[in-house]
Design a protein around this motif. Sequence first.
Motif, short mmCIF file in Angstrom:
data_model
loop_
_atom_site.label_atom_id
_atom_site.label_comp_id
_atom_site.label_asym_id
_atom_site.label_seq_id
_atom_site.Cartn_x
_atom_site.Cartn_y
_atom_site.Cartn_z
N MET A 242 4.44 0.98 -4.56
CA MET A 242 3.59 1.77 -5.46
C MET A 242 2.16 1.24 -5.46
O MET A 242 1.19 2.01 -5.42
N LEU A 243 2.02 -0.08 -5.47
CA LEU A 243 0.68 -0.68 -5.43
C LEU A 243 0.01 -0.41 -4.09
O LEU A 243 -1.20 -0.11 -4.04
N ALA A 244 0.78 -0.52 -3.01
CA ALA A 244 0.20 -0.28 -1.69
C ALA A 244 -0.33 1.14 -1.57
O ALA A 244 -1.31 1.40 -0.85
N ALA A 245 0.30 2.09 -2.28
CA ALA A 245 -0.13 3.48 -2.21
C ALA A 245 -1.52 3.69 -2.80
O ALA A 245 -2.20 4.67 -2.48
N ILE A 246 -1.97 2.76 -3.66
CA ILE A 246 -3.33 2.87 -4.21
C ILE A 246 -4.21 1.73 -3.70
O ILE A 246 -5.24 1.40 -4.30
N GLY A 247 -3.79 1.12 -2.59
CA GLY A 247 -4.62 0.10 -1.96
C GLY A 247 -4.59 -1.25 -2.63
O GLY A 247 -5.56 -2.01 -2.54
N ARG A 248 -3.48 -1.59 -3.29
CA ARG A 248 -3.38 -2.88 -3.98
C ARG A 248 -2.24 -3.70 -3.42
O ARG A 248 -1.20 -3.16 -3.02
N ASP A 249 -2.43 -5.02 -3.41
CA ASP A 249 -1.38 -5.94 -3.01
C ASP A 249 -1.63 -7.26 -3.74
O ASP A 249 -2.38 -7.29 -4.73
N GLU A 250 -1.02 -8.34 -3.27
CA GLU A 250 -1.17 -9.62 -3.97
C GLU A 250 -2.58 -10.19 -3.88
O GLU A 250 -2.91 -11.12 -4.61
N GLN A 251 -3.41 -9.65 -3.01
CA GLN A 251 -4.79 -10.11 -2.92
C GLN A 251 -5.67 -9.54 -4.02
O GLN A 251 -6.64 -10.18 -4.45
N ASN A 252 -5.35 -8.35 -4.49
CA ASN A 252 -6.19 -7.72 -5.51
C ASN A 252 -5.39 -7.20 -6.69
O ASN A 252 -5.80 -6.27 -7.38
N ALA A 253 -4.23 -7.83 -6.96
CA ALA A 253 -3.44 -7.54 -8.15
C ALA A 253 -2.73 -8.82 -8.56
O ALA A 253 -2.48 -9.70 -7.74
N TYR A 254 -2.43 -8.92 -9.85
CA TYR A 254 -1.79 -10.11 -10.40
C TYR A 254 -0.62 -9.65 -11.26
O TYR A 254 -0.76 -8.74 -12.08
N ILE A 255 0.55 -10.27 -11.08
CA ILE A 255 1.79 -9.77 -11.68
C ILE A 255 2.48 -10.88 -12.47
O ILE A 255 2.66 -11.99 -11.97
N SER A 256 2.88 -10.57 -13.70
CA SER A 256 3.59 -11.53 -14.54
C SER A 256 4.58 -10.77 -15.43
O SER A 256 4.83 -9.58 -15.23
N ASN A 257 5.13 -11.45 -16.42
CA ASN A 257 6.09 -10.87 -17.36
C ASN A 257 5.81 -11.36 -18.77
O ASN A 257 5.07 -12.34 -18.97
#
Length: 294
Positions: free
Chosen positions: A171-186
């Motif tokens: 889903m992130l890749a579909a809008i041009g995002r990955d671990e380089q320009n997104a940060y994921i936590s809980n």
Amino acid sequence: MYANELGRESPDEILSAGALLRFYVEAGADECIGDMPVDRTEAPPARPSMAAPAAPATRPAAQNPPQRLPPGSAANAPPPLRQPASPALLSAQAAETAASRAARACDDVAQLRAAVAAFEGCALKATATNTVFARGNPAAPLMLIGEAPGRDEDAQGFPFVGQSGQLLDRMLAAIGRDEQNAYISNVIFWRPPGNRDPSPEEIIACRPFVERHIALVRPRVIGLVGRHAAATLLGTSQGITKLRGKWLVYTRDGLEIPALPMLHPAYLLRQPGLKREAWRDMLSLALKLEELGA
């Protein structure tokens, strides 16, 4: 069942046993508790009578020894050991206070990661394999905050790495995002046993770290993935299906950050017909980031 006993079982019995094991795994029972199996179909052993005849008041104690019950009975068991006070057994308010103190002492994400790993105020830590903190780039403008680790996340020590995490990455890749320009936590750093929902006490114990995490990262946009993330950080009791797609504002520590509640990828795997709404939310995230120049 030992290998040399397999020949005594019919093929149908072996297949039934395999189906039962698969059911246990799918239900979240992925750990064995106890050294020996227990046959729940057998009748429980008779419990010894706990009533002892009253002794005459004038009879000397030496001539009236106490009744000795069979070994293993409840009355014959040794008294439970007094456990020393542990932060993991603190009340919800005390755990929140301890977490707030530890979180405020952190000046960067690395210190916060270490503080979370050292925290003993959440009982989930005792049953988890790893502390699951974050993955991605903490300097990214987009921060996604999910609910709690699952089995794969607990094993690897990173959030969203299982089947639902793979869907989130697509889903992130579909809008041009990955671990380089997104940060994921809980909002929870340890896996609840059996992937159950986190309790209010567990959320309260972790929340100060989550809020400090956001304050240190200072993202431009927050995606709240799932109902527990939205409820924890927005203070709302509305369901995620009503909240999703509506831009709200996360306000804390002097920050006002646009926040978008989103459907959890695990929910999408169970309800694939809702992927259309999830795609709209991803497009909304991309548009908001573009508007902010991020």
